[in-house]
Write a protein that holds these residues in place. Structure first.
Motif, mmCIF file in Angstrom:
data_model
loop_
_atom_site.group_PDB
_atom_site.id
_atom_site.type_symbol
_atom_site.label_atom_id
_atom_site.label_comp_id
_atom_site.label_asym_id
_atom_site.label_seq_id
_atom_site.Cartn_x
_atom_site.Cartn_y
_atom_site.Cartn_z
ATOM 1 N N PHE A 77 140.752 125.665 43.074
ATOM 2 C CA PHE A 77 141.949 125.229 42.226
ATOM 3 C C PHE A 77 142.877 124.343 42.966
ATOM 4 C CE2 PHE A 77 140.534 129.365 40.347
ATOM 5 C CZ PHE A 77 140.515 128.745 38.857
ATOM 6 N N SER A 78 143.005 124.652 44.309
ATOM 7 C CA SER A 78 143.910 123.883 45.144
ATOM 8 C C SER A 78 143.420 122.490 45.601
ATOM 9 C CB SER A 78 144.387 124.607 46.618
ATOM 10 O OG SER A 78 145.018 123.814 47.428
ATOM 11 N N LEU A 79 141.838 122.353 45.937
ATOM 12 C CA LEU A 79 141.041 121.259 45.962
ATOM 13 C C LEU A 79 141.035 120.131 45.027
ATOM 14 C CD1 LEU A 79 138.095 122.629 48.154
ATOM 15 C CD2 LEU A 79 139.926 120.964 49.007
ATOM 16 N N LYS A 80 140.672 121.088 43.538
ATOM 17 C CA LYS A 80 140.741 120.417 42.428
ATOM 18 C C LYS A 80 142.046 119.596 42.168
ATOM 19 C CE LYS A 80 139.594 120.795 37.449
ATOM 20 N NZ LYS A 80 139.304 121.698 36.535
ATOM 21 N N VAL A 89 131.732 118.171 44.441
ATOM 22 C CA VAL A 89 131.958 118.172 45.836
ATOM 23 C C VAL A 89 132.995 119.204 46.357
ATOM 24 C CG1 VAL A 89 133.202 116.517 47.696
ATOM 25 C CG2 VAL A 89 131.800 115.498 46.000
ATOM 26 N N ASN A 90 133.730 119.464 45.520
ATOM 27 C CA ASN A 90 134.698 120.541 45.780
ATOM 28 C C ASN A 90 134.206 121.913 45.852
ATOM 29 O OD1 ASN A 90 137.235 119.021 45.582
ATOM 30 N ND2 ASN A 90 137.593 119.197 43.256
ATOM 31 N N ILE A 94 133.817 124.466 49.171
ATOM 32 C CA ILE A 94 134.150 125.857 49.313
ATOM 33 C C ILE A 94 132.820 126.529 49.728
ATOM 34 C CG2 ILE A 94 134.506 128.014 47.724
ATOM 35 C CD1 ILE A 94 136.956 126.146 48.237
ATOM 36 N N PHE A 95 131.767 126.138 49.374
ATOM 37 C CA PHE A 95 130.519 126.769 49.967
ATOM 38 C C PHE A 95 130.455 126.831 51.469
ATOM 39 C CE2 PHE A 95 126.202 126.368 51.421
ATOM 40 C CZ PHE A 95 125.616 127.803 50.993
ATOM 41 N N VAL A 96 130.685 125.538 51.860
ATOM 42 C CA VAL A 96 130.701 125.231 53.521
ATOM 43 C C VAL A 96 131.871 126.361 54.121
ATOM 44 C CG1 VAL A 96 131.603 123.712 55.318
ATOM 45 C CG2 VAL A 96 130.180 122.897 53.244
ATOM 46 N N SER A 355 140.059 110.743 55.141
ATOM 47 C CA SER A 355 140.137 109.302 54.445
ATOM 48 C C SER A 355 139.069 109.886 53.258
ATOM 49 C CB SER A 355 140.015 108.212 55.215
ATOM 50 O OG SER A 355 138.675 108.255 55.758
ATOM 51 N N PHE A 356 138.012 110.081 53.728
ATOM 52 C CA PHE A 356 136.802 110.354 52.755
ATOM 53 C C PHE A 356 137.289 111.423 51.491
ATOM 54 C CE2 PHE A 356 133.087 112.466 51.051
ATOM 55 C CZ PHE A 356 132.252 111.306 50.604
ATOM 56 N N PHE A 357 137.936 112.510 52.024
ATOM 57 C CA PHE A 357 137.853 113.646 51.303
ATOM 58 C C PHE A 357 139.478 113.468 50.631
ATOM 59 C CE2 PHE A 357 134.695 115.994 53.342
ATOM 60 C CZ PHE A 357 133.807 116.276 52.324
#
Length: 524
Positions: A77-80, A89-90, A94-96, A355-357
């Motif tokens: 939720f935070s990444l989103k 990608v989010n 989380i999987f990583v 910068s990518f994320f």
């Protein structure tokens, strides 16, 4: 056909490991089904029996994926909210993170299989808790540490909670691993004695919860109000948002100014630099002090030190006995920062990734590890900001005998309607239980609570409400054994179990050596 059967069998037990790991999440808040912790870890131990080290390692990794994947999915939720990336990608991020955390159960299972002997009692009851203690310790310190989802927290309402003020949450986890081993041993050998041992240990630990390690001081009972603004998380500072936020907290606090002794606003309740808000702070300081009410609030502080700007996630006090001023040392600066949230580790190496994320390049500085207590109208508070409450040793080291209350302040609005804030609250309850002090838990959008010295929630504001919580809170005095000795007790037990395992292993090797000598003598 044989190969198909082999692969089907492997897929079966790996899927089972994933499911058993996921079951462990049910033992944490908000589900609070504490037996799930025993079921999950017992299943994990049972799956590893009589397998090669390679298979056991994969089982450990899959169990970790199931456990951490379900237990920490709320970070999505935070990444989103602030990454600006697609859902795929989010989910990958989380999987990583989950895969990284799963390396610790993998390490545990691998070492367990390598160091184990034929003696299952040594493996399940003696060696397992030692290795789990070590790998969980590593998880709490490597790369600043992430000691989330430790099984001891599941006992805040369970029969083992009495261990917490005696030896701390890590000791509860240690005993849970022992109980899991006894259950597996009982199933493996159909041994009633192991079941009886489980019952005896649970009853003895449950009886510890009737011991009171602190003394209430009713003559120092204080009227406290916690304000929950329920403000949306700010992706960037804006004058309109700042004005709206300040107006909300002032409006919610107004009915209690002059009627309550202490008002508490949450983390970063003032979303601006302290230096920019001097007029507002000094005016409010005068108003609060004249009314006999003190205000504790979260704020951002940026000041020059050694020719560089240092920005801190801070807590300040206004309306206190002494007038507020910017150079006052009666403040707290967060010391354990959130990686990628409040600072970027190895920023020069990760600048392209940032910068990518679209991660914000947060540049918060760490406060000192040891800091003075907050002094509020003669009451002393041990503070923690956000997920600092998960770092038990840091909070215990900052705790003092004269501490009246524990204070935690956070803003969990980033995690939406997920299980994250509930797990956060469960850890705050454990800190109160370990240290024997009431805890004032102030949050932006919930769950705002007052927790007594037994770790029980006495007052609460539900999530996603703009409201204020007023209650009379009685401070306590006295030191629990955990407050005195910290984690030394559980490490002493870990060392003792390690010595028992080592002695037993050496004895087994010696017996094997004697048998070999006797065999050679007979041949000769």
């Amino acid at each position: 056909m044989i190969l198909i059967n082999i692969y089907s069998h492997k897929l079966c037990y790996l899927s089972l490991a994933l499911i058993i790991g996921a079951i462990g999440t049910l033992s944490f808040s908000p589900y609070n089904f504490w037996p799930a912790a025993l079921l999950s870890f017992s299943g994990f131990q049972f799956l590893m029996l009589q397998r090669t080290t390679r298979n056991v390692s994969v089982i450990g990794f899959m169990w970790g994926l199931g456990f951490f994947g379900t237990g920490m999915h709320w970070l999505y939720f935070s990444l989103k909210m602030f990454s600006g990336l697609s859902s795929i990608v989010n989910i990958l991020i989380i999987f990583v993170l989950t895969a990284y955390l799963a390396l610790y159960p993998l390490l545990f299972s691998t070492l367990l299989n390598i160091l184990s002997t034929q003696n299952l009692f040594l493996r399940l009851i003696i060696l397992s808790p030692v290795l789990w203690q070590i790998t969980e310790f590593l998880r709490s310190i490597v790369m600043t540490g992430l000691p989330w989802l430790q099984f001891g927290y599941t006992q805040i309402n369970g029969p083992l909670k009495g261990i917490a003020p005696l030896m701390g949450e890590e000791a509860i986890t240690f005993f849970l691993v022992i109980l899991s081993g006894l259950l597996v041993y009982a199933v493996r050998y159909r041994q009633i004695l192991s079941i009886v041992s489980v019952i005896i240990i649970i009853v003895l630990c449950w009886s510890l919860s009737f011991i009171t390690w602190f003394v209430a001081v009713p003559e120092r009972t204080v009227d406290v109000t916690l304000v929950q603004g329920n403000m949306p998380p700010l992706l960037k500072w804006d004058l309109n948002d700042l004005t709206n936020t300040l107006n909300t907290y002032i409006r919610l606090s107004a009915p209690y100014v002059g009627k309550t002794s202490i008002i508490i606003w949450p983390e970063s309740a003032i979303p601006d630099l302290e230096a920019n808000q001097q007029l507002f702070l000094k005016y409010q300081d005068k108003q609060f002090r004249n009314s006999g009410t003190a205000l504790i609030t979260g704020i951002i502080d940026s000041r020059i030190k050694n020719n560089f700007y240092h920005t801190y996630n801070a807590i300040i006090v206004i309306g206190n006995v002494k007038p507020y001023h910017y150079l006052s040392k009666n403040r707290y600066q967060k010391s354990h920062l959130v990686p990628f949230g409040e600072y970027i580790p190895c920023i020069s190496c990760l600048r392209y990734l940032i910068s990518f994320f679209h991660f914000p390049e947060s540049t918060f500085s760490c406060g000192k590890y040891l800091q003075p207590q907050l002094d509020v109208l003669g009451y002393y508070l041990t503070p923690a900001l956000c997920y600092e409450v998960a770092f038990k040793q840091r909070m215990r080291d900052n705790f003092r005998q004269e501490t009246d209350f524990l204070l935690t302040m956070s803003n969990d609005a980033w995690f939406g309607d997920s299980i994250g804030p509930w797990q956060h609250l469960q850890m705050a309850q454990m800190r109160a239980l370990e240290l024997g002090r009431p805890l004032l838990n102030s949050t932006n959008n919930g769950i705002t609570t007052i927790i007594n010295a037994n770790g029980e929630i006495t007052n609460i504001i539900p999530q996603f409400q703009s409201n204020a919580l007023r209650a009379k809170v009685t401070p306590t005095t006295g030191l629990t054994p955990y407050a005195r000795f910290g984690n030394c007790s559980i490490w002493a037990v870990t060392l003792l179990f390690s010595m028992i395992w080592l002695i037993c292993v050496l004895r087994l090797f010696y017996k094997a050596y004697l048998k070999k000598e006797v065999f050679h003598n007979r041949i000769e």
